[in-house]
Each structure stands twice: as C-alpha cells, then as structure tokens.
Design an enzyme around this catalytic site. Structure first.
Site, mmCIF file in Angstrom:
data_model
loop_
_atom_site.group_PDB
_atom_site.id
_atom_site.type_symbol
_atom_site.label_atom_id
_atom_site.label_comp_id
_atom_site.label_asym_id
_atom_site.label_seq_id
_atom_site.Cartn_x
_atom_site.Cartn_y
_atom_site.Cartn_z
ATOM 1 N N ASP A 26 24.540 -13.093 67.448
ATOM 2 C CA ASP A 26 24.593 -13.374 66.020
ATOM 3 C C ASP A 26 26.041 -13.568 65.561
ATOM 4 O O ASP A 26 26.328 -14.421 64.721
ATOM 5 C CB ASP A 26 23.930 -12.246 65.226
ATOM 6 N N HIS A 49 18.373 -7.923 64.631
ATOM 7 C CA HIS A 49 18.562 -9.089 65.501
ATOM 8 C C HIS A 49 17.339 -10.011 65.479
ATOM 9 O O HIS A 49 16.898 -10.509 66.502
ATOM 10 C CB HIS A 49 18.850 -8.619 66.934
#
Length: 336
Positions: A170, A197
């Site tokens: 990310d 996530h």
C-alpha cells in the site's frame, strides 16, 4: 503542519557486509513466493534462505541458488517433514502461501481457503520456531494475522511483538501513484498508509505527504487507486493472477527492514500489528508506523494529525477492520 517520521533510504538492498539472518519463505513456489525468494537471495544480510511449498520449492531453490550472492538456499518439499525442517532455526518466516485473487474476487472471498492454510502454518511455526519474526502476506491480511495470533495463543507461544501483517504494498503504490499525479520522482515520495490491507480499510494520509494540497477529483481518484490498486492488476491479468510481482517487491522491502532490526538498526515501516491505538474501539490490530528492532516491534507510533476527510476514511476503515479481525478470531475458535 503535520509531523513526519524520518525513514530509511528507499534503496531496496543494504550495502552492509554484515550477515545475520536465516529466513524461510513458506509458499516459495507461488506467484509471490518465486520473485520474493529471488529478491531475498540478493540481500547480503541474509545468510540462509529456506524455501518451502507443497510443490516446486526445490526447483525454485536450485534455480536461484545460481545467483552469485553468498547466501545458502535450500528447498523443501511437503514429504519427509519438509515444512518442519524448513522452519528450524529461522529468524524470520515470511508467509506468501495461499490462493491468489481472480477477477471479481475480493480479499474476503479468499478467506475460507487461505484461513485453513495460514492456521496450519502457524501451528508449525509455533512448534518449531516460536521465536521467529512472522511476516504474513497471505490475504486477507486483516483476518489472517489474527488467525496466526489466535493459533499461537493456543500453543502458549504468542508474542505480539513478533507478528506482522505486510501492508508495505500500500505504501509502495501510494508513493508511485502520488508521484504520477505530482510529476515527481517516486523515490522521493512517502505517503503513510494506515488501517488495514483491503479496500476501504486502507487509509492513505495524503495530508502528511509532500503534496497535502491535492484535492477535488484528483484527491478522490488517488485515494480510490491506492485502496483498490490490487483490482487494477487482477483485471489487467484477466484471470491469470493478482499483484504478485509488486507484492514480492514490497515483501522483500519489509523483510529487509525486519532483518535490519534484528541487527540492531532502528527502522520504521508501517505494518499491521497488535496495537493499542484503536483497541478501545474493538480494533486490536492496526497498521501504522512501527519502529522495528532486535525484538521485533520496538514502538508503535500514533498516526499523527489528520484532516476531517481522513477522519471519515478512518472511521470507515475501523468498522471494516473490526469485522475482519472478529472473522479471523472466530475461525480459530471454531476450527482450532
């Protein structure tokens, strides 16, 4: 303005001559495992690399063992207690094992299959190498990390400082995507990404980046792309896989940080760990900047000042995280 945490160089590999760690990659024959293993082979701080998978790991090990770095690579198959042997004496265990996403499939859709895989691997780690640092890549991370935690608790070997969910992709995506908006070098960009996530549990803190003034449609598009960048890859591969190569890069970066921490180098990386930050809201795991050291987690940093819009994103993320974490805990309770 907003405070920033100083971070290590963006260079992937250390130039130090010191060697330290024995690392195991569990799921080394897969789409993430193979490129991840190759990248780890080039890390001079890793002395030994053990590769395990149900199929293919000995072949992967033989292949990358020809790379001209000093680490010793050993492949293990499922036969003859290969999993247990691969875990013996390890300092770091990285788990990319599991099935990949396909078009139209969310990370949560992976749960039923990957939950059992991760639970069984956690049992083996708890029995063979309970002091190892564990880096979980297998999705859905928001649920698989609690699965590992609950499994290790059942074995009375759980240490929250040694368990990590790898959310580095990310951050990698965020730095690349914001550089494309701003027309800058991504090596000079850092965007702290907190929460979880998957999808809307991913909260990019653009206000703490080099470009806090991004707004309007550009801001909304950037947030959406960071949160759902994985879908972009799944769609582009048209059923042939998910984000394996970029995930391998991100997993290698995080493993490097863990190894540096074991060597006594203080490193800050974001990771999904057991955290007090939002535990009072029923969210005992949360990704935020974490200082890594010889014992794993040395310090969990708060997320810092955020904007009203980011607060909205955070509230949405916390609601999703609570459900994801509870799902993982419930799975182990019903399937110990």
């Amino acid at each position: 303005m907003f405070s920033k945490i100083s971070r290590p160089s963006a260079r992937l590999f250390s130039t130090s001559s010191a060697s330290y760690a024995k690392v195991a990659v569990i799921g080394a024959g897969g789409g993430i495992g193979q490129p991840l293993s190759l990248l780890l082979k080039t890390n001079p701080d890793i002395t030994a690399l053990n590769l395990y998978d149900l199929r293919g790991a000995p072949g992967v090990a033989a292949d990358i063992s020809h790379v001209n770095t000093s680490s010793v690579v050993t492949g293990f198959a499922a036969e003859n207690s290969g999993l247990e042997k691969s875990l013996e004496g390890t300092d770091v265990v990285v788990i990319p094992a599991g099935v990949p996403r396909k078009p139209g499939m969310s990370r949560d859709d992976l749960f039923n299959t990957n939950a059992s895989i991760v639970r069984d691997l956690a049992k083996a780690i708890g029995k063979i190498s309970p002091k190892a640092l564990i880096a979980v890549i297998s999705n859905p991370v928001n649920s698989t990390v609690p699965i590992v935690a609950e499994t290790l608790k059942n074995l009375n070997v759980y240490d929250p400082k040694r368990l990590f969910g790898v959310t580095t992709l990310d951050l990698v995506r965020a730095s690349r995507f914001i550089s494309q908006v701003a027309g800058t070098d991504p090596a000079n960009e850092h965007v702290s990404v907190v929460g979880g996530h998957s999808g809307t549990t991913i909260v990019p803190l653009i206000s703490q980046s080099n470009h806090p003034d991004i707004s309007g449609k550009a801001y909304e598009d950037l947030i959406n792309r960071i949160q759902f960048g994985g879908d972009e890859v799944v769609k582009a591969k048209a059923g042939a896989g998910s984000a394996t190569l970029s995930m391998a890069f991100a997993g290698s970066r995080f493993t490097k940080a863990l190894v540096q921490g074991l060597q006594g180098v203080s490193v800050v990386e974001n990771s999904f760990v057991e955290s007090p930050l939002y535990a009072d809201k029923g969210v005992p795991f949360f990704s935020s900047p974490v200082t890594l050291g010889k014992n794993g987690v040395e310090k969990i940093h708060p997320i810092g000042d955020i904007t009203a819009k980011e607060s909205e994103l955070l509230e949405t993320a916390l609601d999703g995280l609570k459900k994801n974490i509870e799902k993982g805990v419930k799975f182990v309770s019903e399937n110990p």
